[in-house]
Each structure stands twice: as C-alpha cells, then as structure tokens.
Scaffold this motif. Sequence first.
Motif, PDB file in Angstrom:
ATOM      1  N   SER A   9       0.830  -1.241   0.035  1.00 37.22           N
ATOM      2  CA  SER A   9       0.000  -0.013   0.037  1.00 37.22           C
ATOM      3  C   SER A   9       0.883   1.250   0.001  1.00 37.22           C
ATOM      4  CB  SER A   9      -0.790   0.144   1.380  1.00 37.22           C
ATOM      5  OG  SER A   9      -1.453   1.300   1.302  1.00 37.22           O
ATOM      6  N   PRO A  10       0.537   2.103  -0.974  1.00 37.54           N
ATOM      7  CA  PRO A  10       1.325   3.432  -0.990  1.00 37.54           C
ATOM      8  C   PRO A  10       0.863   4.359   0.212  1.00 37.54           C
ATOM      9  CG  PRO A  10      -0.289   3.528  -2.738  1.00 37.54           C
ATOM     10  CD  PRO A  10      -0.269   2.027  -2.028  1.00 37.54           C
ATOM     11  N   PHE A  11      -0.228   4.183   0.834  1.00 38.56           N
ATOM     12  CA  PHE A  11      -0.741   5.054   1.881  1.00 38.56           C
ATOM     13  C   PHE A  11      -0.136   4.667   3.125  1.00 38.56           C
ATOM     14  CE2 PHE A  11      -4.210   5.217  -1.385  1.00 38.56           C
ATOM     15  CZ  PHE A  11      -4.315   6.616  -1.402  1.00 38.56           C
ATOM     16  N   CYS A  12       0.090   3.331   3.204  1.00 41.84           N
ATOM     17  CA  CYS A  12       0.799   2.732   4.466  1.00 41.84           C
ATOM     18  C   CYS A  12       2.223   3.179   4.154  1.00 41.84           C
ATOM     19  CB  CYS A  12       0.726   1.390   4.472  1.00 41.84           C
ATOM     20  SG  CYS A  12      -1.171   0.930   5.013  1.00 41.84           S
ATOM     21  N   ARG A  13       2.752   3.189   3.194  1.00 41.92           N
ATOM     22  CA  ARG A  13       4.302   3.618   3.137  1.00 41.92           C
ATOM     23  C   ARG A  13       4.529   4.810   3.306  1.00 41.92           C
ATOM     24  NH1 ARG A  13       8.295   3.398  -2.455  1.00 41.92           N
ATOM     25  NH2 ARG A  13      10.189   3.195  -1.231  1.00 41.92           N
ATOM     26  N   LYS A  14       3.676   5.838   3.094  1.00 40.98           N
ATOM     27  CA  LYS A  14       3.595   7.230   3.645  1.00 40.98           C
ATOM     28  C   LYS A  14       3.911   7.292   5.130  1.00 40.98           C
ATOM     29  CE  LYS A  14       0.708  10.394   2.941  1.00 40.98           C
ATOM     30  NZ  LYS A  14      -0.765  10.980   2.864  1.00 40.98           N
ATOM     31  N   VAL A  15       3.233   6.476   5.764  1.00 39.90           N
ATOM     32  CA  VAL A  15       3.017   6.586   7.225  1.00 39.90           C
ATOM     33  C   VAL A  15       4.563   6.182   7.538  1.00 39.90           C
ATOM     34  CG1 VAL A  15       1.955   5.797   9.206  1.00 39.90           C
ATOM     35  CG2 VAL A  15       0.432   6.783   7.258  1.00 39.90           C
ATOM     36  N   LYS A  16       4.956   4.971   7.068  1.00 36.18           N
ATOM     37  CA  LYS A  16       6.076   4.273   7.464  1.00 36.18           C
ATOM     38  C   LYS A  16       7.401   5.025   7.250  1.00 36.18           C
ATOM     39  CE  LYS A  16       4.946   0.337   5.703  1.00 36.18           C
ATOM     40  NZ  LYS A  16       5.266  -1.115   4.769  1.00 36.18           N
ATOM     41  N   VAL A  17       7.377   5.869   5.952  1.00 31.98           N
ATOM     42  CA  VAL A  17       8.365   6.779   5.626  1.00 31.98           C
ATOM     43  C   VAL A  17       8.570   7.906   6.796  1.00 31.98           C
ATOM     44  CG1 VAL A  17       9.336   8.206   4.146  1.00 31.98           C
ATOM     45  CG2 VAL A  17       8.490   6.314   3.292  1.00 31.98           C
ATOM     46  N   LEU A  18       7.505   8.375   7.095  1.00 26.94           N
ATOM     47  CA  LEU A  18       7.440   9.307   8.161  1.00 26.94           C
ATOM     48  C   LEU A  18       7.787   8.792   9.357  1.00 26.94           C
ATOM     49  CD1 LEU A  18       4.616  11.842   8.987  1.00 26.94           C
ATOM     50  CD2 LEU A  18       5.748  10.318  10.927  1.00 26.94           C
ATOM     51  N   LEU A  19       7.530   7.773   9.766  1.00 24.54           N
ATOM     52  CA  LEU A  19       8.104   6.899  11.132  1.00 24.54           C
ATOM     53  C   LEU A  19       9.646   7.111  11.008  1.00 24.54           C
ATOM     54  CD1 LEU A  19       5.299   4.201  11.373  1.00 24.54           C
ATOM     55  CD2 LEU A  19       5.557   6.311  13.116  1.00 24.54           C
ATOM     56  N   HIS A  20       9.977   6.472  10.015  1.00 23.67           N
ATOM     57  CA  HIS A  20      11.304   6.319   9.849  1.00 23.67           C
ATOM     58  C   HIS A  20      12.245   7.622   9.828  1.00 23.67           C
ATOM     59  CE1 HIS A  20      12.247   2.188   9.089  1.00 23.67           C
ATOM     60  NE2 HIS A  20      11.428   2.217   8.266  1.00 23.67           N
ATOM     61  N   GLU A  21      11.750   8.719   9.331  1.00 26.94           N
ATOM     62  CA  GLU A  21      12.199   9.888   8.843  1.00 26.94           C
ATOM     63  C   GLU A  21      12.320  10.718  10.429  1.00 26.94           C
ATOM     64  OE1 GLU A  21      13.952  11.313   6.551  1.00 26.94           O
ATOM     65  OE2 GLU A  21      13.451  10.367   4.845  1.00 26.94           O
ATOM     66  N   THR A  22      11.574  10.497  11.411  1.00 22.82           N
ATOM     67  CA  THR A  22      11.223  11.060  12.408  1.00 22.82           C
ATOM     68  C   THR A  22      11.509  10.420  13.691  1.00 22.82           C
ATOM     69  OG1 THR A  22       8.790  10.255  12.912  1.00 22.82           O
ATOM     70  CG2 THR A  22       9.223  12.669  11.555  1.00 22.82           C
ATOM     71  N   GLY A  23      12.410   9.209  13.434  1.00 25.07           N
ATOM     72  CA  GLY A  23      12.738   8.235  14.596  1.00 25.07           C
ATOM     73  C   GLY A  23      11.742   7.639  15.303  1.00 25.07           C
ATOM     74  N   CYS A  71      -0.569  11.003   9.513  1.00 25.05           N
ATOM     75  CA  CYS A  71       0.600  11.490   9.403  1.00 25.05           C
ATOM     76  C   CYS A  71       0.690  12.724   9.923  1.00 25.05           C
ATOM     77  CB  CYS A  71       1.028  11.978   7.701  1.00 25.05           C
ATOM     78  SG  CYS A  71       1.532  10.433   6.945  1.00 25.05           S
ATOM     79  N   ARG A  72      -0.214  13.458  10.325  1.00 27.29           N
ATOM     80  CA  ARG A  72      -0.512  14.838  10.876  1.00 27.29           C
ATOM     81  C   ARG A  72      -0.223  14.597  12.215  1.00 27.29           C
ATOM     82  NH1 ARG A  72      -2.318  19.817   8.715  1.00 27.29           N
ATOM     83  NH2 ARG A  72      -1.746  20.568  10.819  1.00 27.29           N
ATOM     84  N   PHE A  73      -0.741  13.664  12.812  1.00 28.74           N
ATOM     85  CA  PHE A  73      -0.894  13.081  14.190  1.00 28.74           C
ATOM     86  C   PHE A  73       0.538  12.603  14.698  1.00 28.74           C
ATOM     87  CE2 PHE A  73      -0.546   9.474  17.292  1.00 28.74           C
ATOM     88  CZ  PHE A  73      -1.003  10.178  18.467  1.00 28.74           C
ATOM     89  N   LEU A  74       1.347  12.077  13.855  1.00 31.02           N
ATOM     90  CA  LEU A  74       2.654  11.325  14.149  1.00 31.02           C
ATOM     91  C   LEU A  74       3.703  12.759  14.045  1.00 31.02           C
ATOM     92  CD1 LEU A  74       2.428   8.080  12.413  1.00 31.02           C
ATOM     93  CD2 LEU A  74       2.596   8.343  14.769  1.00 31.02           C
ATOM     94  N   ASN A  75       3.335  13.499  13.236  1.00 29.61           N
ATOM     95  CA  ASN A  75       4.213  14.515  13.055  1.00 29.61           C
ATOM     96  C   ASN A  75       4.264  15.475  14.224  1.00 29.61           C
ATOM     97  OD1 ASN A  75       5.631  16.961  11.135  1.00 29.61           O
ATOM     98  ND2 ASN A  75       3.935  17.910  11.839  1.00 29.61           N
ATOM     99  N   LEU A 151      12.834  18.876   3.318  1.00 27.26           N
ATOM    100  CA  LEU A 151      11.657  17.719   3.241  1.00 27.26           C
ATOM    101  C   LEU A 151      10.358  18.096   4.251  1.00 27.26           C
ATOM    102  CD1 LEU A 151      11.449  14.575   3.141  1.00 27.26           C
ATOM    103  CD2 LEU A 151      12.208  14.330   5.048  1.00 27.26           C
ATOM    104  N   ASP A 152       9.481  17.716   3.606  1.00 28.69           N
ATOM    105  CA  ASP A 152       8.209  17.941   3.965  1.00 28.69           C
ATOM    106  C   ASP A 152       7.275  16.827   3.578  1.00 28.69           C
ATOM    107  OD1 ASP A 152       7.283  18.550   1.535  1.00 28.69           O
ATOM    108  OD2 ASP A 152       7.097  20.717   1.946  1.00 28.69           O
ATOM    109  N   MET A 153       5.848  16.696   4.306  1.00 25.50           N
ATOM    110  CA  MET A 153       5.125  15.563   3.776  1.00 25.50           C
ATOM    111  C   MET A 153       4.804  15.477   2.362  1.00 25.50           C
ATOM    112  SD  MET A 153       4.588  13.236   5.723  1.00 25.50           S
ATOM    113  CE  MET A 153       3.930  12.085   4.702  1.00 25.50           C
ATOM    114  N   GLY A 154       4.701  16.735   1.751  1.00 25.08           N
ATOM    115  CA  GLY A 154       4.492  16.916   0.224  1.00 25.08           C
ATOM    116  C   GLY A 154       5.334  15.914  -0.473  1.00 25.08           C
ATOM    117  N   GLN A 155       6.618  16.202  -0.362  1.00 24.94           N
ATOM    118  CA  GLN A 155       7.849  15.437  -0.895  1.00 24.94           C
ATOM    119  C   GLN A 155       7.566  13.943  -0.438  1.00 24.94           C
ATOM    120  OE1 GLN A 155      11.579  16.975   0.026  1.00 24.94           O
ATOM    121  NE2 GLN A 155      11.021  18.950   0.106  1.00 24.94           N
ATOM    122  N   ILE A 156       7.362  13.651   0.644  1.00 30.16           N
ATOM    123  CA  ILE A 156       7.104  11.957   0.872  1.00 30.16           C
ATOM    124  C   ILE A 156       5.917  11.504   0.205  1.00 30.16           C
ATOM    125  CG2 ILE A 156       6.541  10.536   2.971  1.00 30.16           C
ATOM    126  CD1 ILE A 156       8.142  12.314   4.639  1.00 30.16           C
TER     127      ILE A 156
END
Length: 201
Positions: A9-23, A71-75, A151-156
């Motif tokens: 899922s690309p939508f799930c991938r968005k969340v996981k990329v954010l998780l990696h990028e934000t530790g 993504c907004r919540f985790l950010n 880097l921001d969520m638009g790019q991710i």
Amino acid sequence: MQLFDNPASPFCRKVKVLLHETGQIDDVEILFAVGHPTAQAEMPTAHNPLGKIPSLLRDDGPAIYDSRVICRFLNDRVEANLYPEARIWETLTLEATADGIMEAALLMIYEARCRPEDMRSAEWVDAQWDKVERALAAIETRWMSHLSGPLDMGQIAVGCALGYLDFRHSARNWATTFPALAEWYTTFAQRPSMQSTVPTG
C-alpha cells in the motif's frame, strides 16, 4: 501504538516513511492486513468502519485513520515540522495531489482484481490514468522547486506515489514523459526511509 499495514500500500508506505524520518519506527508495532473493497474480512473494520488501511491504534485514544490524519498526528507527536507553517497550504496541496495519484493508480488495480472480467471497463481505467498524468504534469510544471526544498510531507507523499507507479504500473513508463520529476525521484528514492519501505506483494 499499532499500525495496520500492508507492504504493497502506498498510503501505508507514507506513514512508515514518516516514522523512519522522525525516529518513531520503534514506537509502532506493525500489524499485517490484507483485503480490498469486496474482501474485507482481514481488514481492521473493528477500528476503522471504512475497512481501510493504514489505521493507527493509539495508546491514549481511539484509532485514527486516513494516511493524512495519521501523518499529521505522528508529525505533531514529535514536533517534526513536516507540515511547516510557512508553506502549509503548499505542502497540504502537494500531499493531496500525490494521494490522488495513489488513489487513481490503486483503482486501476481494483478494476482488474475486484470486477468480473466481463464487467471491466478499459475506458474507466484509462480515465484513472489520465488523472495520474494530469497530476504528474502539474507537479513537474508547478512543484519542482518545492520538491527541491526542505523535506516535508508533500515530498514524502510524491515519492511514495511515484514508487507505487513503478511498482504496479511500470509498463506505462511515466518517467519517460516526466524526466525532471523522474530525476528528482531517482535521488529521493535513495533515502534510507524509502529504501526501508520498498513495496512488496
């Protein structure tokens, strides 16, 4: 926290990329889910009445869902600044554009997987791809400077959308039509967060 996820899922991938990028990746247990609109038995319907992923089970509140909400919540949880106030509307619009690409590309897959062969519409599939191409053209025309910024969520979101096109629709060869965007993606895809979340399945 627990995240209902599917590695395709690309939508799930968005969340996981954010998780990696934000530790935060180690703060979340990944729970596998599989299904589609006509096969939801293994989807998290008890937590998300829409039966969609990603869905995030929080430790201190009800489940939240839709990748943009998660993504907004985790950010905000770690004040990561992936939704910078100085360019918030641009970031949100770019994320929405990328999400639209993902949705259209996913609907093309569902048309083949969920409908009986005699009910499938090639015209409808082509109309979804038209959405994708219009969105890619808009990004390459209007958003390249934004993609080259901090880097921001638009790019991710754009990175995950393009990755999904390569994963499921490589035969349509979007990169040939949009060379500037393809060049950006080649570099962006090398980020460790992207390498750790390459889609499978």
